[in-house]
Design an enzyme around this catalytic site. Structure first.
Site, short mmCIF file in Angstrom:
data_model
loop_
_atom_site.label_atom_id
_atom_site.label_comp_id
_atom_site.label_asym_id
_atom_site.label_seq_id
_atom_site.Cartn_x
_atom_site.Cartn_y
_atom_site.Cartn_z
N TYR A 127 0.86 -1.17 0.00
CA TYR A 127 0.00 0.00 0.00
C TYR A 127 0.90 1.23 0.00
O TYR A 127 1.96 1.22 0.64
CB TYR A 127 -0.88 0.05 1.24
CG TYR A 127 -1.98 -0.98 1.29
CD1 TYR A 127 -3.04 -0.93 0.41
CD2 TYR A 127 -1.95 -1.99 2.25
CE1 TYR A 127 -4.06 -1.88 0.46
CE2 TYR A 127 -2.97 -2.92 2.32
CZ TYR A 127 -4.02 -2.87 1.42
OH TYR A 127 -5.02 -3.80 1.47
N LYS A 217 -2.35 -4.82 -8.47
CA LYS A 217 -3.48 -5.62 -8.03
C LYS A 217 -4.73 -4.75 -7.90
O LYS A 217 -4.64 -3.60 -7.49
CB LYS A 217 -3.16 -6.26 -6.68
CG LYS A 217 -4.26 -7.13 -6.07
CD LYS A 217 -3.78 -7.70 -4.74
CE LYS A 217 -4.82 -8.59 -4.09
NZ LYS A 217 -5.97 -7.80 -3.58
#
Length: 343
Positions: A127, A217
Protein backbone atom coordinates in the site's frame (compact mmCIF):
# COMPACT_ATOMS: atom_id res chain seq x y z
CA UNK A 1 -11.29 -31.04 1.50
CA UNK A 2 -14.69 -29.53 2.23
CA UNK A 3 -13.94 -25.82 2.42
CA UNK A 4 -17.38 -24.94 3.76
CA UNK A 5 -16.87 -27.33 6.67
CA UNK A 6 -13.38 -25.89 7.21
CA UNK A 7 -14.80 -22.37 7.37
CA UNK A 8 -17.45 -23.49 9.86
CA UNK A 9 -14.74 -24.92 12.11
CA UNK A 10 -12.74 -21.71 11.84
CA UNK A 11 -15.80 -19.64 12.70
CA UNK A 12 -16.36 -21.65 15.85
CA UNK A 13 -12.73 -21.26 16.92
CA UNK A 14 -12.38 -17.56 16.13
CA UNK A 15 -15.62 -16.10 17.44
CA UNK A 16 -17.77 -13.44 15.75
CA UNK A 17 -15.43 -10.42 15.69
CA UNK A 18 -12.33 -12.02 14.14
CA UNK A 19 -14.39 -14.33 11.93
CA UNK A 20 -16.46 -11.48 10.50
CA UNK A 21 -13.34 -9.38 9.93
CA UNK A 22 -11.91 -12.16 7.71
CA UNK A 23 -15.13 -13.39 6.10
CA UNK A 24 -16.92 -10.09 5.56
CA UNK A 25 -17.13 -7.79 2.58
CA UNK A 26 -18.10 -4.23 1.83
CA UNK A 27 -21.61 -2.82 1.99
CA UNK A 28 -24.37 -5.36 1.41
CA UNK A 29 -21.70 -7.89 0.32
CA UNK A 30 -23.11 -8.22 -3.21
CA UNK A 31 -19.66 -8.48 -4.77
CA UNK A 32 -18.47 -10.84 -2.06
CA UNK A 33 -21.22 -13.32 -2.96
CA UNK A 34 -20.89 -12.79 -6.70
CA UNK A 35 -17.18 -13.59 -6.66
CA UNK A 36 -17.91 -17.24 -5.89
CA UNK A 37 -21.10 -17.45 -7.95
CA UNK A 38 -19.45 -16.06 -11.09
CA UNK A 39 -17.01 -18.95 -11.38
CA UNK A 40 -19.94 -21.37 -11.14
CA UNK A 41 -21.69 -19.64 -14.03
CA UNK A 42 -18.87 -20.65 -16.37
CA UNK A 43 -19.59 -23.97 -18.04
CA UNK A 44 -16.83 -26.18 -19.42
CA UNK A 45 -16.49 -28.00 -22.76
CA UNK A 46 -14.24 -30.97 -21.88
CA UNK A 47 -12.21 -32.76 -24.53
CA UNK A 48 -12.27 -36.56 -24.80
CA UNK A 49 -9.72 -39.21 -25.77
CA UNK A 50 -6.67 -37.17 -24.76
CA UNK A 51 -3.76 -38.83 -23.02
CA UNK A 52 -3.89 -37.60 -19.44
CA UNK A 53 -1.90 -40.40 -17.83
CA UNK A 54 0.61 -37.72 -16.89
CA UNK A 55 -0.45 -34.21 -15.94
CA UNK A 56 1.94 -31.30 -15.41
CA UNK A 57 1.00 -28.19 -13.46
CA UNK A 58 4.47 -26.64 -13.63
CA UNK A 59 4.53 -22.96 -14.52
CA UNK A 60 6.78 -19.92 -14.33
CA UNK A 61 5.86 -16.61 -12.68
CA UNK A 62 8.16 -13.72 -13.60
CA UNK A 63 10.74 -16.30 -14.60
CA UNK A 64 10.58 -18.38 -11.41
CA UNK A 65 9.53 -21.99 -11.92
CA UNK A 66 6.78 -23.22 -9.60
CA UNK A 67 5.10 -26.62 -9.33
CA UNK A 68 1.59 -25.15 -9.34
CA UNK A 69 -0.24 -22.04 -10.56
CA UNK A 70 -2.09 -21.83 -7.24
CA UNK A 71 -0.75 -19.29 -4.76
CA UNK A 72 -1.65 -17.40 -1.60
CA UNK A 73 -3.21 -13.97 -2.13
CA UNK A 74 -2.29 -11.18 0.28
CA UNK A 75 -4.55 -10.84 3.30
CA UNK A 76 -3.94 -8.85 6.44
CA UNK A 77 -3.11 -9.63 10.06
CA UNK A 78 -2.88 -13.43 10.14
CA UNK A 79 -2.33 -13.37 13.89
CA UNK A 80 -6.04 -12.60 14.13
CA UNK A 81 -6.49 -16.22 12.98
CA UNK A 82 -3.52 -17.97 14.64
CA UNK A 83 -0.78 -17.01 17.13
CA UNK A 84 1.96 -17.96 14.64
CA UNK A 85 0.45 -15.65 12.04
CA UNK A 86 2.23 -15.11 8.75
CA UNK A 87 5.18 -17.32 9.68
CA UNK A 88 2.84 -20.32 9.77
CA UNK A 89 1.30 -19.28 6.46
CA UNK A 90 4.76 -18.92 4.91
CA UNK A 91 5.80 -22.38 6.06
CA UNK A 92 2.56 -23.97 4.87
CA UNK A 93 2.80 -22.32 1.46
CA UNK A 94 6.43 -23.40 1.13
CA UNK A 95 5.56 -27.00 1.95
CA UNK A 96 2.90 -26.91 -0.77
CA UNK A 97 5.30 -25.32 -3.27
CA UNK A 98 3.05 -22.27 -3.58
CA UNK A 99 3.83 -18.60 -4.08
CA UNK A 100 2.96 -16.48 -1.04
CA UNK A 101 2.14 -12.80 -1.51
CA UNK A 102 2.72 -11.29 1.94
CA UNK A 103 0.52 -8.38 2.91
CA UNK A 104 2.05 -5.09 4.01
CA UNK A 105 -0.71 -5.13 6.63
CA UNK A 106 0.79 -8.30 8.05
CA UNK A 107 1.03 -8.81 11.77
CA UNK A 108 4.74 -9.57 11.37
CA UNK A 109 7.59 -7.72 9.71
CA UNK A 110 8.58 -8.73 6.14
CA UNK A 111 11.98 -10.00 7.31
CA UNK A 112 10.40 -12.18 10.00
CA UNK A 113 8.04 -13.79 7.49
CA UNK A 114 10.87 -14.36 5.02
CA UNK A 115 13.00 -16.04 7.68
CA UNK A 116 10.26 -18.60 8.32
CA UNK A 117 10.66 -20.05 4.82
CA UNK A 118 13.82 -18.51 3.39
CA UNK A 119 14.02 -20.50 0.15
CA UNK A 120 10.34 -20.21 -0.76
CA UNK A 121 9.03 -17.90 -3.52
CA UNK A 122 7.40 -14.77 -2.10
CA UNK A 123 6.18 -11.40 -3.27
CA UNK A 124 5.35 -8.39 -1.12
CA UNK A 125 2.04 -6.56 -1.40
CA UNK A 126 2.30 -2.78 -1.07
CA UNK A 127 0.00 0.00 0.00
CA UNK A 128 1.16 3.55 -0.56
CA UNK A 129 0.31 5.25 2.70
CA UNK A 130 -0.26 8.92 3.32
CA UNK A 131 2.87 8.77 5.46
CA UNK A 132 5.08 7.46 2.67
CA UNK A 133 7.98 6.69 4.97
CA UNK A 134 6.00 3.62 6.09
CA UNK A 135 5.89 2.38 2.51
CA UNK A 136 9.55 3.09 1.81
CA UNK A 137 10.61 1.39 5.05
CA UNK A 138 8.63 -1.79 4.38
CA UNK A 139 9.62 -1.95 0.70
CA UNK A 140 13.31 -1.62 1.60
CA UNK A 141 12.96 -4.39 4.16
CA UNK A 142 11.18 -6.64 1.66
CA UNK A 143 13.78 -6.03 -1.04
CA UNK A 144 16.62 -6.88 1.35
CA UNK A 145 14.77 -9.99 2.60
CA UNK A 146 14.56 -11.83 -0.72
CA UNK A 147 11.08 -10.89 -1.91
CA UNK A 148 11.02 -11.27 -5.68
CA UNK A 149 8.35 -8.73 -6.67
CA UNK A 150 6.11 -5.99 -5.32
CA UNK A 151 2.32 -6.13 -5.69
CA UNK A 152 0.87 -2.62 -5.61
CA UNK A 153 -2.77 -2.68 -4.53
CA UNK A 154 -4.49 -0.09 -6.66
CA UNK A 155 -8.11 -0.37 -5.54
CA UNK A 156 -7.73 1.09 -2.05
CA UNK A 157 -7.32 4.86 -2.14
CA UNK A 158 -9.54 4.71 0.95
CA UNK A 159 -10.99 1.79 2.87
CA UNK A 160 -14.37 0.39 1.85
CA UNK A 161 -17.31 0.27 4.23
CA UNK A 162 -17.08 -2.93 6.32
CA UNK A 163 -20.45 -3.14 8.04
CA UNK A 164 -19.74 -6.34 9.95
CA UNK A 165 -16.72 -4.74 11.59
CA UNK A 166 -18.79 -1.68 12.53
CA UNK A 167 -21.51 -3.84 14.09
CA UNK A 168 -18.91 -5.80 16.06
CA UNK A 169 -16.96 -2.65 17.00
CA UNK A 170 -13.97 -4.65 15.82
CA UNK A 171 -10.49 -3.39 16.66
CA UNK A 172 -7.13 -5.07 16.29
CA UNK A 173 -5.42 -6.43 19.41
CA UNK A 174 -2.23 -4.53 20.19
CA UNK A 175 0.04 -7.51 19.46
CA UNK A 176 -1.50 -7.91 16.00
CA UNK A 177 -0.85 -4.28 15.13
CA UNK A 178 2.65 -4.22 16.61
CA UNK A 179 4.75 -4.02 13.38
CA UNK A 180 3.44 -0.54 12.64
CA UNK A 181 3.79 1.07 16.05
CA UNK A 182 7.36 2.35 15.54
CA UNK A 183 6.41 3.84 12.18
CA UNK A 184 3.23 5.81 12.66
CA UNK A 185 0.41 6.64 14.98
CA UNK A 186 -2.63 4.45 14.42
CA UNK A 187 -5.04 6.45 12.26
CA UNK A 188 -7.85 3.93 11.87
CA UNK A 189 -8.76 0.52 13.20
CA UNK A 190 -6.66 -1.15 10.50
CA UNK A 191 -3.61 1.02 10.92
CA UNK A 192 -2.18 3.86 8.81
CA UNK A 193 -4.30 5.61 6.20
CA UNK A 194 -3.79 5.05 2.47
CA UNK A 195 -2.63 7.87 0.20
CA UNK A 196 -5.60 8.72 -2.08
CA UNK A 197 -3.32 10.54 -4.55
CA UNK A 198 -1.57 7.38 -5.85
CA UNK A 199 -1.38 7.21 -9.66
CA UNK A 200 0.19 5.12 -12.43
CA UNK A 201 3.39 7.12 -11.85
CA UNK A 202 3.90 5.28 -8.57
CA UNK A 203 4.59 2.05 -10.44
CA UNK A 204 7.91 3.53 -11.62
CA UNK A 205 8.53 5.00 -8.15
CA UNK A 206 8.25 1.55 -6.56
CA UNK A 207 10.47 -0.03 -9.24
CA UNK A 208 13.16 2.56 -8.63
CA UNK A 209 12.79 2.27 -4.86
CA UNK A 210 13.16 -1.51 -4.77
CA UNK A 211 14.79 -2.69 -7.99
CA UNK A 212 11.98 -5.28 -8.17
CA UNK A 213 9.28 -5.91 -10.78
CA UNK A 214 5.91 -4.41 -9.87
CA UNK A 215 2.50 -6.03 -10.33
CA UNK A 216 -0.66 -3.96 -9.95
CA UNK A 217 -3.48 -5.62 -8.03
CA UNK A 218 -7.14 -4.60 -8.13
CA UNK A 219 -7.47 -4.27 -11.91
CA UNK A 220 -10.95 -4.94 -13.33
CA UNK A 221 -10.78 -3.11 -16.69
CA UNK A 222 -8.83 -3.77 -19.85
CA UNK A 223 -7.94 -0.11 -20.36
CA UNK A 224 -6.55 0.17 -16.82
CA UNK A 225 -4.53 -3.01 -17.36
CA UNK A 226 -2.97 -1.56 -20.51
CA UNK A 227 -2.09 1.69 -18.72
CA UNK A 228 -0.45 -0.28 -15.90
CA UNK A 229 1.74 -2.16 -18.36
CA UNK A 230 2.60 1.04 -20.25
CA UNK A 231 3.64 2.57 -16.92
CA UNK A 232 6.06 -0.29 -16.30
CA UNK A 233 4.08 -3.02 -14.53
CA UNK A 234 5.36 -6.55 -15.12
CA UNK A 235 1.90 -7.96 -14.50
CA UNK A 236 -1.62 -7.20 -13.34
CA UNK A 237 -3.79 -9.02 -10.85
CA UNK A 238 -7.50 -9.09 -11.56
CA UNK A 239 -9.05 -8.53 -8.14
CA UNK A 240 -11.83 -6.67 -6.38
CA UNK A 241 -10.17 -7.04 -2.97
CA UNK A 242 -12.27 -10.08 -2.12
CA UNK A 243 -15.42 -7.94 -2.28
CA UNK A 244 -14.10 -5.74 0.53
CA UNK A 245 -13.83 -2.39 -1.26
CA UNK A 246 -16.54 -1.27 -3.72
CA UNK A 247 -19.73 -3.24 -3.23
CA UNK A 248 -21.33 -3.79 -6.61
CA UNK A 249 -18.01 -4.11 -8.42
CA UNK A 250 -17.80 -6.74 -11.13
CA UNK A 251 -16.81 -10.28 -10.10
CA UNK A 252 -13.25 -11.20 -10.99
CA UNK A 253 -14.39 -14.16 -13.11
CA UNK A 254 -16.38 -11.71 -15.23
CA UNK A 255 -13.50 -9.23 -15.55
CA UNK A 256 -10.64 -11.65 -16.24
CA UNK A 257 -11.27 -12.30 -19.93
CA UNK A 258 -11.31 -8.61 -20.87
CA UNK A 259 -8.12 -7.89 -18.93
CA UNK A 260 -6.25 -10.90 -20.33
CA UNK A 261 -7.25 -10.00 -23.88
CA UNK A 262 -6.20 -6.38 -23.44
CA UNK A 263 -2.80 -7.27 -21.98
CA UNK A 264 -2.04 -10.11 -24.38
CA UNK A 265 1.58 -11.20 -24.22
CA UNK A 266 2.86 -7.86 -22.91
CA UNK A 267 2.65 -8.85 -19.22
CA UNK A 268 1.51 -11.67 -16.97
CA UNK A 269 -2.07 -11.77 -15.67
CA UNK A 270 -3.15 -13.24 -12.35
CA UNK A 271 -6.49 -13.42 -10.57
CA UNK A 272 -7.96 -13.81 -7.11
CA UNK A 273 -11.46 -13.64 -5.64
CA UNK A 274 -13.97 -16.38 -4.92
CA UNK A 275 -11.84 -19.34 -6.07
CA UNK A 276 -12.94 -22.36 -4.06
CA UNK A 277 -12.02 -25.43 -6.15
CA UNK A 278 -9.61 -26.83 -8.68
CA UNK A 279 -12.34 -26.47 -11.29
CA UNK A 280 -12.42 -22.73 -10.53
CA UNK A 281 -8.64 -22.64 -11.00
CA UNK A 282 -8.97 -24.38 -14.37
CA UNK A 283 -11.67 -21.89 -15.41
CA UNK A 284 -9.37 -19.01 -14.51
CA UNK A 285 -6.47 -20.50 -16.45
CA UNK A 286 -8.73 -20.96 -19.47
CA UNK A 287 -9.74 -17.29 -19.28
CA UNK A 288 -6.11 -16.21 -19.43
CA UNK A 289 -4.73 -16.21 -15.89
CA UNK A 290 -1.16 -17.40 -15.41
CA UNK A 291 -1.63 -17.85 -11.66
CA UNK A 292 -4.67 -18.11 -9.41
CA UNK A 293 -4.47 -16.92 -5.82
CA UNK A 294 -6.66 -17.69 -2.83
CA UNK A 295 -6.96 -15.95 0.53
CA UNK A 296 -9.88 -16.85 2.79
CA UNK A 297 -9.57 -20.66 2.41
CA UNK A 298 -5.91 -20.37 3.37
CA UNK A 299 -6.81 -18.34 6.47
CA UNK A 300 -9.43 -20.92 7.47
CA UNK A 301 -6.72 -23.56 7.18
CA UNK A 302 -4.41 -21.39 9.27
CA UNK A 303 -7.06 -20.87 11.95
CA UNK A 304 -7.83 -24.57 12.27
CA UNK A 305 -4.43 -26.14 11.73
CA UNK A 306 -1.61 -23.61 11.58
CA UNK A 307 1.14 -24.49 9.12
CA UNK A 308 -0.35 -27.92 8.40
CA UNK A 309 -3.76 -26.40 7.75
CA UNK A 310 -2.37 -23.95 5.19
CA UNK A 311 -0.43 -26.70 3.45
CA UNK A 312 -3.45 -29.00 3.36
CA UNK A 313 -5.75 -26.38 1.81
CA UNK A 314 -3.27 -25.66 -0.96
CA UNK A 315 -2.56 -29.35 -1.53
CA UNK A 316 -6.28 -30.09 -1.74
CA UNK A 317 -6.85 -27.37 -4.32
CA UNK A 318 -3.88 -28.65 -6.33
CA UNK A 319 -5.18 -32.22 -6.27
CA UNK A 320 -8.57 -30.94 -7.38
CA UNK A 321 -6.95 -28.99 -10.23
CA UNK A 322 -5.14 -32.09 -11.49
CA UNK A 323 -8.42 -34.02 -11.47
CA UNK A 324 -10.19 -31.23 -13.37
CA UNK A 325 -7.39 -31.12 -15.95
CA UNK A 326 -7.65 -34.87 -16.50
CA UNK A 327 -11.42 -34.73 -16.90
CA UNK A 328 -11.09 -31.83 -19.38
CA UNK A 329 -8.43 -33.53 -21.48
CA UNK A 330 -5.77 -30.98 -20.53
CA UNK A 331 -2.45 -32.63 -19.62
CA UNK A 332 -0.56 -29.31 -19.27
CA UNK A 333 -1.45 -25.78 -18.24
CA UNK A 334 -1.05 -24.71 -21.87
CA UNK A 335 -3.94 -27.06 -22.67
CA UNK A 336 -6.16 -25.14 -20.24
CA UNK A 337 -7.13 -22.85 -23.09
CA UNK A 338 -10.07 -20.61 -23.92
CA UNK A 339 -11.88 -23.25 -25.97
CA UNK A 340 -12.67 -25.10 -22.73
CA UNK A 341 -15.11 -22.32 -21.75
CA UNK A 342 -18.64 -22.55 -23.19
CA UNK A 343 -19.59 -19.27 -24.86
Amino acid sequence: MDLEELEARAKELLGPGPYDYIAGGAGAETTLADNEAAWGRLRLRPRVLRDVAKVSTTTTLLGTELPSPIGVAPSAFHRVAHPDGETATARGAAQAGALYVVSSRASMRPAEVAAAAPEAPRWFQVYVWAERSITTDLVAEAASSGYQALVLTGDTPVLGSRLRDARNAFTLPADVYQPYEPLSERTNYLGPAQDPSVTFDDIAWLRELSGLPVIVKGVLRGDDAVRCVQAGAAGVMVSNHGGRQLDGAIATADALGEVAEAVGASAEVYVDGGVRSGVDVLRALALGARAVLVARPVVWGLATGGTDGVRDVLASLHTDLVLAMRLCGAPTLADCSADLIAR
